[in-house]
Motif scaffolding. Sequence first.
Motif, PDB file in Angstrom:
ATOM      1  N   ALA A   1      70.223 -21.179  53.183  1.00  0.00           N
ATOM      2  CA  ALA A   1      69.036 -22.013  53.400  1.00  0.00           C
ATOM      3  C   ALA A   1      69.445 -23.421  53.818  1.00  0.00           C
ATOM      4  N   THR A   2      69.746 -23.584  55.102  1.00  0.00           N
ATOM      5  CA  THR A   2      70.081 -24.884  55.672  1.00  0.00           C
ATOM      6  C   THR A   2      69.168 -25.148  56.857  1.00  0.00           C
ATOM      7  N   VAL A   3      69.088 -26.391  57.265  1.00  0.00           N
ATOM      8  CA  VAL A   3      68.262 -26.738  58.419  1.00  0.00           C
ATOM      9  C   VAL A   3      68.783 -26.056  59.671  1.00  0.00           C
ATOM     10  N   ASP A   4      70.105 -25.987  59.821  1.00  0.00           N
ATOM     11  CA  ASP A   4      70.687 -25.324  60.991  1.00  0.00           C
ATOM     12  C   ASP A   4      70.278 -23.852  61.042  1.00  0.00           C
ATOM     13  N   HIS A   5      70.302 -23.188  59.883  1.00  0.00           N
ATOM     14  CA  HIS A   5      69.912 -21.785  59.808  1.00  0.00           C
ATOM     15  C   HIS A   5      68.433 -21.629  60.152  1.00  0.00           C
ATOM     16  N   LEU A   6      67.617 -22.497  59.594  1.00  0.00           N
ATOM     17  CA  LEU A   6      66.182 -22.462  59.854  1.00  0.00           C
ATOM     18  C   LEU A   6      65.890 -22.618  61.347  1.00  0.00           C
ATOM     19  N   GLN A   7      66.554 -23.578  61.966  1.00  0.00           N
ATOM     20  CA  GLN A   7      66.331 -23.828  63.385  1.00  0.00           C
ATOM     21  C   GLN A   7      66.863 -22.685  64.253  1.00  0.00           C
ATOM     22  N   ARG A   8      67.945 -22.042  63.805  1.00  0.00           N
ATOM     23  CA  ARG A   8      68.461 -20.899  64.557  1.00  0.00           C
ATOM     24  C   ARG A   8      67.441 -19.766  64.571  1.00  0.00           C
ATOM     25  N   LEU A   9      66.847 -19.481  63.425  1.00  0.00           N
ATOM     26  CA  LEU A   9      65.855 -18.422  63.357  1.00  0.00           C
ATOM     27  C   LEU A   9      64.649 -18.747  64.237  1.00  0.00           C
ATOM     28  N   ARG A  10      64.198 -19.982  64.186  1.00  0.00           N
ATOM     29  CA  ARG A  10      63.050 -20.368  65.009  1.00  0.00           C
ATOM     30  C   ARG A  10      63.390 -20.246  66.499  1.00  0.00           C
ATOM     31  N   HIS A  11      64.593 -20.639  66.853  1.00  0.00           N
ATOM     32  CA  HIS A  11      65.020 -20.561  68.250  1.00  0.00           C
ATOM     33  C   HIS A  11      65.069 -19.104  68.720  1.00  0.00           C
ATOM     34  N   GLU A  12      65.612 -18.231  67.891  1.00  0.00           N
ATOM     35  CA  GLU A  12      65.732 -16.834  68.285  1.00  0.00           C
ATOM     36  C   GLU A  12      64.364 -16.180  68.461  1.00  0.00           C
ATOM     37  N   ILE A  13      63.421 -16.537  67.590  1.00  0.00           N
ATOM     38  CA  ILE A  13      62.085 -15.970  67.705  1.00  0.00           C
ATOM     39  C   ILE A  13      61.364 -16.494  68.944  1.00  0.00           C
ATOM     40  N   SER A  14      61.432 -17.806  69.157  1.00  0.00           N
ATOM     41  CA  SER A  14      60.683 -18.409  70.257  1.00  0.00           C
ATOM     42  C   SER A  14      61.341 -18.213  71.622  1.00  0.00           C
ATOM     43  N   THR A  15      62.662 -18.321  71.664  1.00  0.00           N
ATOM     44  CA  THR A  15      63.357 -18.274  72.951  1.00  0.00           C
ATOM     45  C   THR A  15      63.861 -16.874  73.295  1.00  0.00           C
ATOM     46  N   LEU A  16      64.579 -16.256  72.387  1.00  0.00           N
ATOM     47  CA  LEU A  16      65.164 -14.954  72.677  1.00  0.00           C
ATOM     48  C   LEU A  16      64.150 -13.815  72.601  1.00  0.00           C
ATOM     49  N   MET A  17      63.182 -13.939  71.663  1.00  0.00           N
ATOM     50  CA  MET A  17      62.173 -12.885  71.553  1.00  0.00           C
ATOM     51  C   MET A  17      60.867 -13.275  72.237  1.00  0.00           C
ATOM     52  N   GLY A  18      60.761 -14.519  72.652  1.00  0.00           N
ATOM     53  CA  GLY A  18      59.603 -14.954  73.409  1.00  0.00           C
ATOM     54  C   GLY A  18      58.297 -14.978  72.637  1.00  0.00           C
ATOM     55  N   ILE A  19      58.373 -15.098  71.310  1.00  0.00           N
ATOM     56  CA  ILE A  19      57.162 -15.140  70.484  1.00  0.00           C
ATOM     57  C   ILE A  19      56.795 -16.599  70.210  1.00  0.00           C
ATOM     58  N   THR A  20      55.583 -16.969  70.553  1.00  0.00           N
ATOM     59  CA  THR A  20      55.089 -18.321  70.299  1.00  0.00           C
ATOM     60  C   THR A  20      54.458 -18.379  68.919  1.00  0.00           C
ATOM     61  N   VAL A  21      54.941 -19.286  68.075  1.00  0.00           N
ATOM     62  CA  VAL A  21      54.428 -19.447  66.712  1.00  0.00           C
ATOM     63  C   VAL A  21      53.726 -20.799  66.613  1.00  0.00           C
ATOM     64  N   LYS A  22      52.469 -20.781  66.205  1.00  0.00           N
ATOM     65  CA  LYS A  22      51.706 -22.027  66.105  1.00  0.00           C
ATOM     66  C   LYS A  22      52.073 -22.832  64.858  1.00  0.00           C
ATOM     67  N   GLU A  23      52.402 -22.136  63.760  1.00  0.00           N
ATOM     68  CA  GLU A  23      52.822 -22.852  62.539  1.00  0.00           C
ATOM     69  C   GLU A  23      53.878 -22.048  61.798  1.00  0.00           C
ATOM     70  N   TRP A  24      54.966 -22.732  61.446  1.00  0.00           N
ATOM     71  CA  TRP A  24      56.026 -22.147  60.634  1.00  0.00           C
ATOM     72  C   TRP A  24      55.882 -22.615  59.184  1.00  0.00           C
ATOM     73  N   VAL A  25      56.117 -21.685  58.244  1.00  0.00           N
ATOM     74  CA  VAL A  25      56.079 -21.980  56.811  1.00  0.00           C
ATOM     75  C   VAL A  25      57.346 -21.397  56.195  1.00  0.00           C
ATOM     76  N   VAL A  26      57.889 -22.054  55.175  1.00  0.00           N
ATOM     77  CA  VAL A  26      59.053 -21.521  54.471  1.00  0.00           C
ATOM     78  C   VAL A  26      58.660 -21.164  53.046  1.00  0.00           C
ATOM     79  N   GLY A  27      59.391 -20.218  52.449  1.00  0.00           N
ATOM     80  CA  GLY A  27      59.077 -19.815  51.089  1.00  0.00           C
ATOM     81  C   GLY A  27      60.119 -18.871  50.535  1.00  0.00           C
ATOM     82  N   GLY A  28      59.878 -18.400  49.322  1.00  0.00           N
ATOM     83  CA  GLY A  28      60.819 -17.484  48.705  1.00  0.00           C
ATOM     84  C   GLY A  28      60.419 -17.142  47.285  1.00  0.00           C
TER      85      GLY A  28
END
Length: 274
Positions: free
Chosen positions: A116-143
């Motif tokens: 759980a680091t900022v770099d990890h969080l941003q990597r996941l967001r990048h992969e979803i938005s750029t590599l998978m092409g999914i547009t997300v209007k709001e991101w939330v974290v939890g556990g």
Amino acid sequence: MQRIASLVIPLSLGEQHKTNKCHQYHCSHRLEAFKSSVNDYTKRCHEGRAKRNLGYEVLFPPNVSIGDTVDKALIFYPGLLVDHMAYAKILGDLSDHGILVLLVNAEPSRLASEVATVDHLQRLRHEISTLMGITVKEWVVGGHSLGGMAAAALFSQRNFPSDVSRLVQWAIPGESSDLTKSSSLKSVLRISGSRDGVAKPLDLGGAHTRSKFPPKSEILFETIVGGNHAGFGHYGPQNFPVRDCDREGITLDQQQEKVVKVTAHYLLGGKKQQ
């Protein structure tokens, strides 16, 4: 204080020993996922509703796939020493409400604080938005449990994205971070079980919880009557770091149905305060 220390020590060990070999101390307390959760995930994969990426599982809402747009996405961190697949069933049910869910794989240590680091969080967001092409209007974290504490700690890290402002915490055993100076955290949902033998004994009350968050942030509390700690996932029984209580007057499915309903209501815009 001894019980609190028993919860914190595994986290500190994870921070001090970044290694590919799990400690013998940790291995003896690892909690595996029920086959029911793994089977549900496998079924979703066959139906195009789930996909395994490197380091995390993607659980798609109905009729959503690569190249589509979703309103909400939740990045979810598993509890201490719990197989992340134990959450595949409940988070799959959450995705049925129209929420894209990324279930983080914390192997081999099963310590969410290691990933759980900022770099990890941003990597996941990048992969979803750029590599998978999914547009997300709001991101939330939890556990769940210490995974929820690790998610909260993200808000205190440098360069945390300002567009992530909400936090979902299931069965949190105490407070992990002082987030009073966080400029991005605006709202928190906390769900607990009245029969939680792990987290409930460490609960210092709503006033103490609020003192750890930004003064103007919204803190929403919900209690699942009869629910226990392990009931937030498909695993158990849980006897580490302390013995969990048995559920009372409620089944595992009933507990999880309520958790999903409250979480979906919160993520999709509804609010309920107790």
